[in-house]
Design an enzyme around this catalytic site. Structure first.
Site, PDB file in Angstrom:
ATOM      1  N   CYS A 133       1.687  19.198  83.749  1.00  0.00           N
ATOM      2  CA  CYS A 133       1.961  19.729  82.405  1.00  0.00           C
ATOM      3  C   CYS A 133       3.105  20.744  82.469  1.00  0.00           C
ATOM      4  CB  CYS A 133       0.724  20.421  81.836  1.00  0.00           C
ATOM      5  SG  CYS A 133      -0.329  19.363  80.823  1.00  0.00           S
ATOM      6  N   CYS A 142     -22.818  20.194 105.165  1.00  0.00           N
ATOM      7  CA  CYS A 142     -23.147  20.638 103.796  1.00  0.00           C
ATOM      8  C   CYS A 142     -24.611  20.339 103.506  1.00  0.00           C
ATOM      9  CB  CYS A 142     -22.279  19.925 102.777  1.00  0.00           C
ATOM     10  SG  CYS A 142     -20.511  20.020 103.083  1.00  0.00           S
TER      11      CYS A 142
END
Lengths: 109, 265
Positions: free
Chosen positions: B226, B80
């Site tokens: 959730c 990276c």
């Protein structure tokens, strides 16, 4: 390979009390939990932590299954001589993770 | 009805016809009068743990991410850091703008998706499994470079359909309990839901370390949590629905700081 984070000053005055903080990545699996298939997840914990100051143990702790994952241990050490601080975590299978930090101690003012 | 009939009869302007009546009109202002990060709803101990840059357990993943950032893949392609250089300067603020439209994929991607796109495209490596420690570590590391910077996402142009879908998701009832996101995170903010204080559902802290998980987790893990909470079938990690919702949530949180890695209950 476990990943440890250590916070300790690199320099201190003789007699100074230094705050030392340690954090290590470890699941601390209790052995009491079951996975989604109902099978027991084997226990996997660190059992001992030790801090040595110039080869002399200055802080030790025994860890148990109730300790949360990624144990954070903080304590104080009095600076005396220049040398090395060794931090040693031992797991239930006697696998050792060791981190060393150099400490320079200046004479007391 | 008359209006519909008029539109349907108007062949000169067929684009006006919208057969998705559930899609809300785009809104220009945030739905809440005061924006409060999830940090605001945590106990003093949890807040202290997040504030301590050393003791914050999420930093274990940030450290790991830094290693991965500079490690070249075995394909011989650059790490990276080989393209993006020093993350501390080059990646500052980057995470604050995700999810965003990716031209080569022709879709909206979140940070995790962008990391995997880079891996496949530029490193010729296999994509990292969503919610794996390595992907969490990289996204936490990149997210951490934006820590403290304001969230700002683009919702216009090619991102507009995803934004509208995310907004529709937020206000759609689901699950056996038949609740939409807003029923907790707008109508009942600050009230107790059993042992938990309801937050505004702001997403700026993710990937975040949740004490309940004893681990860092992605926003999608939180969204699945959730969904299960209202007894709805959760979507897969990285699902389009979650990325659209993530875009809406980030827009909703605009101006709040990125807190990665936050610590939550």
């Amino acid at each position: 390979m476990l990943k440890a984070r250590i916070s300790v000053p690199a320099r201190a005055r003789q007699g100074e009390i230094m705050a030392v903080k340690t954090l290590i990545s470890h699941p601390m699996e209790t052995g009491f939990r079951r996975n989604s298939l109902g099978q027991a997840i084997p226990r996997d914990i660190l059992t001992r932590f030790e801090c040595r100051y110039n080869e002399k143990p200055v802080f030790t702790a025994t860890l148990h299954p109730a300790v949360a994952a990624n144990p954070f241990i903080a304590f104080h050490v009095r600076a005396q001589d220049s040398g090395k601080l060794e931090f040693i975590w031992t797991d239930q299978d006697d696998q050792v993770t060791r981190v060393t930090r150099e400490l320079t101690v200046d004479p007391a003012a | 009805m008359i209006f519909c009939a008029l539109l349907a009869g108007c062949d000169k302007n067929p684009t006006v016809i919208d057969d998705s009546p559930s899609a809300p009109a785009p809104v220009a202002t945030a739905p809440l009068p005061e924006m409060l990060s999830g940090y605001h709803f945590q106990s003093a101990d949890t807040q202290a743990l997040q504030d301590d840059q050393f003791a914050n357990p999420g930093m274990l993943w940030v450290d790991r991410g830094e290693e991965l950032w500079t490690t070249a893949p075995q394909t011989g392609k650059p790490a990276c850091a080989g393209c993006h250089n020093d993350a501390a300067t080059d990646m500052a603020g980057v995470a604050a703008h995700f999810p965003k439209y990716n031209k080569s994929l022709d879709t909206v991607v979140n940070l995790e998706g962008q990391i995997n796109h880079c891996r496949v495209e530029h490193q010729q490596s296999s994509p990292l499994v969503y919610e794996s420690d390595d992907l969490l570590a990289l996204s936490a590391y990149v997210g951490y470079q934006s820590n403290g910077l304001p969230i700002e996402v683009a919702i216009d142009g090619p991102a507009a359909p995803a934004f509208a879908a995310g907004q529709a998701y937020f206000y759609t009832r689901r699950g056996q309990l038949n609740l939409a996101c807003n029923h907790c995170h707008e109508d009942n903010v600050g009230r107790m839901l059993r042992g938990d204080k309801l937050s505004q559902g702001q997403a700026g802290g993710y990937p975040a370390y949740r004490l309940e998980w004893q681990s860092i987790g992605s926003l999608h893990r939180r969204l699945r949590f959730c969904n299960v909470g209202v007894r709805a079938e959760p979507f897969a990690f990285g699902a389009t629905q979650y990325i659209e919702l993530e875009l809406y949530l980030k827009w909703r949180a605009q101006g709040l700081p990125v807190e990665t890695p936050a610590v939550r209950r």
